[in-house]
Motif scaffolding. Sequence first.
Motif, mmCIF file in Angstrom:
data_model
loop_
_atom_site.group_PDB
_atom_site.id
_atom_site.type_symbol
_atom_site.label_atom_id
_atom_site.label_comp_id
_atom_site.label_asym_id
_atom_site.label_seq_id
_atom_site.Cartn_x
_atom_site.Cartn_y
_atom_site.Cartn_z
ATOM 1 N N UNK A 1 0.817 -1.202 -0.045
ATOM 2 C CA UNK A 1 0.009 -0.235 -0.055
ATOM 3 C C UNK A 1 0.778 1.291 0.103
ATOM 4 N N UNK A 2 0.753 2.219 -0.944
ATOM 5 C CA UNK A 2 1.402 3.533 -1.073
ATOM 6 C C UNK A 2 0.895 4.320 0.358
ATOM 7 N N UNK A 3 1.604 4.277 1.325
ATOM 8 C CA UNK A 3 1.043 4.978 2.661
ATOM 9 C C UNK A 3 2.266 4.865 3.463
ATOM 10 N N UNK A 4 2.057 5.362 4.614
ATOM 11 C CA UNK A 4 2.973 5.261 5.711
ATOM 12 C C UNK A 4 2.785 4.133 6.710
ATOM 13 N N UNK A 5 3.696 3.522 7.567
ATOM 14 C CA UNK A 5 3.185 2.393 8.489
ATOM 15 C C UNK A 5 2.428 3.462 9.833
ATOM 16 N N UNK A 6 2.724 4.414 9.738
ATOM 17 C CA UNK A 6 1.556 5.044 11.099
ATOM 18 C C UNK A 6 0.417 5.456 10.406
ATOM 19 N N UNK B 1 -12.070 2.836 10.201
ATOM 20 C CA UNK B 1 -12.632 1.363 9.844
ATOM 21 C C UNK B 1 -13.874 1.151 9.155
ATOM 22 N N UNK B 2 -14.669 2.059 9.571
ATOM 23 C CA UNK B 2 -15.993 2.142 9.205
ATOM 24 C C UNK B 2 -16.387 2.763 7.819
ATOM 25 N N UNK B 3 -15.213 3.429 7.105
ATOM 26 C CA UNK B 3 -15.273 3.854 5.845
ATOM 27 C C UNK B 3 -14.711 2.571 4.847
ATOM 28 N N UNK B 4 -13.696 1.799 5.467
ATOM 29 C CA UNK B 4 -13.225 0.622 4.480
ATOM 30 C C UNK B 4 -13.952 -0.685 4.883
ATOM 31 N N UNK B 5 -14.226 -0.753 5.866
ATOM 32 C CA UNK B 5 -14.644 -2.322 6.308
ATOM 33 C C UNK B 5 -16.547 -2.088 6.178
ATOM 34 N N UNK B 6 -16.848 -1.737 5.233
ATOM 35 C CA UNK B 6 -18.352 -1.665 4.829
ATOM 36 C C UNK B 6 -19.248 -1.575 5.979
ATOM 37 N N UNK B 7 -18.893 -0.380 6.751
ATOM 38 C CA UNK B 7 -19.636 -0.016 7.893
ATOM 39 C C UNK B 7 -19.574 -0.823 9.161
ATOM 40 N N UNK C 1 -8.527 -4.722 0.164
ATOM 41 C CA UNK C 1 -8.644 -3.868 -1.045
ATOM 42 C C UNK C 1 -9.395 -2.531 -0.940
ATOM 43 N N UNK C 2 -10.319 -2.708 0.096
ATOM 44 C CA UNK C 2 -11.259 -1.408 0.253
ATOM 45 C C UNK C 2 -10.253 -0.597 1.074
ATOM 46 N N UNK C 3 -9.487 -1.114 2.052
ATOM 47 C CA UNK C 3 -8.447 -0.431 2.939
ATOM 48 C C UNK C 3 -7.260 0.371 2.031
ATOM 49 N N UNK C 4 -6.904 -0.442 1.177
ATOM 50 C CA UNK C 4 -5.786 0.084 0.115
ATOM 51 C C UNK C 4 -6.239 1.088 -0.463
ATOM 52 N N UNK D 1 -1.217 3.619 8.142
ATOM 53 C CA UNK D 1 -1.855 2.149 8.292
ATOM 54 C C UNK D 1 -2.422 1.766 9.513
ATOM 55 N N UNK D 2 -1.215 2.048 10.452
ATOM 56 C CA UNK D 2 -1.621 1.627 11.812
ATOM 57 C C UNK D 2 -3.218 2.400 12.359
#
Length: 155
Positions: free
Chosen positions: A12-17, A29-35, A129-132, A19-20
């Motif tokens: 994933x093009x991001x930083x570890x911080x 999590x509500x945004x990418x984990x389908x609610x 995939x949604x998180x990414x 992503x954590x």
Amino acid sequence: MNKPEFVYTTYIETTAEKLWHALTDGDFTERYWFGHRVTSDWKVESPYQFAKQGSPSVEGKVLISEPPKKLAYTWDACSADAKRERTSRVTFDIEPRGTVVKLTVTHDDLDEGGKTLRDISGGWPMVIASLKSVLETGRPLPADLASGARELSCA
């Protein structure tokens, strides 16, 4: 005898911080984990819970919390329609690699042929995939993608 495990690795093009934060912040999590919204203080031995619209879906306790490198927790899927399975474990290994982060999700200690193994085999790839997508573009995958997946519920 070895228990089944599910391992999924992505970059994933991001930083570890960042992503954590995405893995441990309920608003995120509500945004990418389908609610599904997570709550915890993320201290070892502390409880955590995922809930969707206030209904608990997964719960357990924090096993490892090493920001921003490693997070592990037990996994008890709440399901009224299935027999209780053994508590399984989810581990997130976060490794910076230049401008990207390697994320490895390992879900192990699963019941062979169990409902949890079936559900997470399709569920984890969609969630990650949604998180990414959120971290790289600001947009999650379409919510209707998850409609084919079984919903978890502690009801």
